[in-house]
Design an enzyme around this catalytic site. Structure first.
Site, PDB file in Angstrom:
ATOM      1  N   SER A   1      19.314  27.143  16.770  1.00  0.00           N
ATOM      2  CA  SER A   1      18.337  27.900  15.991  1.00  0.00           C
ATOM      3  C   SER A   1      17.688  28.941  16.883  1.00  0.00           C
ATOM      4  CB  SER A   1      17.258  26.953  15.443  1.00  0.00           C
ATOM      5  OG  SER A   1      16.151  27.657  14.911  1.00  0.00           O
TER       6      SER A   1
ATOM      7  N   TYR B   1      10.845  20.027  15.796  1.00  0.00           N
ATOM      8  CA  TYR B   1      12.158  20.542  15.403  1.00  0.00           C
ATOM      9  C   TYR B   1      12.685  21.536  16.441  1.00  0.00           C
ATOM     10  CZ  TYR B   1      15.502  23.413  12.742  1.00  0.00           C
ATOM     11  OH  TYR B   1      16.611  24.121  12.332  1.00  0.00           O
TER      12      TYR B   1
END
Length: 332
Positions: free
Chosen positions: A224, A237
């Site tokens: 990400s 996360y």
């Protein structure tokens, strides 16, 4: 008349005939030479998909793509294959929806048999994917499981290998994401679950698969832009994605000795069920993706070709790398 004069007249006469033929209306070669070059069909990336802010909506985790408004585009009607993965056997985690679904559709249309793992309650979405894989003429294997334990990870890999007759392409994509405005709101249970789902499964699936993967095989992990620039509402996360990035590079160095490549895809804001199942703070969904350079969020379909490129035998010198798709605001 001399032979020289005769030859000269023949040459000049032939040239004149050639000029006349070229000037004739039916001169195909002349027409082809002067025909305008077709203008390629270009797609403005700013308007390739919706720029309209997403309406506020919420689903219980893990959420279904089929119930989202608007439904994400996974390439169901747009992706066209060209045989880049003919005969390959792929296993994808989180393959029922979002980025995993887009990659699964693309892999099948490129000629691969595809097994997908997903959380059991995502069965309706998974069946849609299976139908699309079969419509592409490839084998579809559905493997529902909660992959937070070592046994579950090993069982999924074992079943995928048994049902496809082998494995040479693994995509570790499944993820758990919950936004919290304050670290004090992140429970220990949430923190542990995020790591079990996001990081532990990458390690466990890879470890279970590697002994059966021949040279030329590929592992692709989904990281990400949060790996490089963590969002303040996603600190747990984001830290898992940084860990996966590190795992990718370390595994690539080690597995090169076995002829196995390991790479990653690094998405930015992509419209997937993660966002409506707690991935965004309440009341903030309309802002999702609006701050990118392109002024919109991405769709899963826009990442499919990246997974195909990294999986393909054409990218044999690419290992330990990450490819970004973040709309201009992020890394790498």
């Amino acid at each position: 008349m001399s032979d020289v004069d005769t030859s000269r007249r023949s040459v000049l006469g032939g040239a004149a005939l050639g000029i006349a033929a070229a000037a004739a209306p039916g001169a195909a070669l002349s027409q082809a030479a002067t025909a305008p070059t077709p203008v390629p069909s270009l797609r403005d990336p700013r308007d390739a998909y919706t720029r309209t802010p997403f309406p506020e909506q919420r689903q219980p985790w893990p959420a279904l793509a089929s119930k989202m408004t608007p439904r994400p585009d996974h390439g169901e009607t747009s992706y066209r294959g060209s045989g880049k993965l003919t005969g390959r056997r792929a296993l994808l985690t989180g393959g029922d929806s979002g980025i995993g679904r887009a990659a699964a559709i693309a892999f099948a249309r490129e000629g691969a048999d595809v097994a997908i793992n997903y959380y059991p309650s995502e069965e309706p979405d998974a069946r849609e994917v299976a139908d699309l894989i079969r419509q592409a003429g490839r084998k579809a294997v559905l493997l529902p499981a909660d992959i937070r334990t070592q046994k579950a990870c090993e069982d999924v890999v074992r079943k995928a290998i048994a049902q496809m007759g082998g494995l040479d392409l693994l995509v570790n994509n499944a993820a758990y994401q919950q936004s919290k405005a304050d670290i004090m709101e992140i429970s220990d249970e949430q923190f542990v679950r995020t790591y079990e789902t996001n990081v532990f499964h990458v390690f466990r699936f890879s470890k279970a698969a590697i002994p059966s993967m021949p040279p030329g095989s590929v592992i692709i992990n989904t990281i990400s832009q949060n790996s490089y620039d963590p969002g303040e509402d996603l600190i747990d996360y984001a830290s898992t994605k940084a860990a996966i990035q590190n795992l990718t590079r370390g595994m690539a160095k080690q597995l090169a000795k076995k002829g196995i490549r390991v790479n990653a895809v690094s998405p930015g804001p992509i419209w997937t069920p993660l966002q409506v199942a707690g991935g965004q703070l309440p009341g903030k969904l309309h802002e999702f993706g609006q701050d990118t350079s392109l002024g919109r969020a991405g769709q899963p379909a826009e990442l499919a070709s990246l997974y195909v490129a990294l999986a393909s035998g054409e990218a044999t010198f690419s290992t330990g790398t990450a490819v970004g798709a973040h709309g201009g605001k992020g890394f790498p």
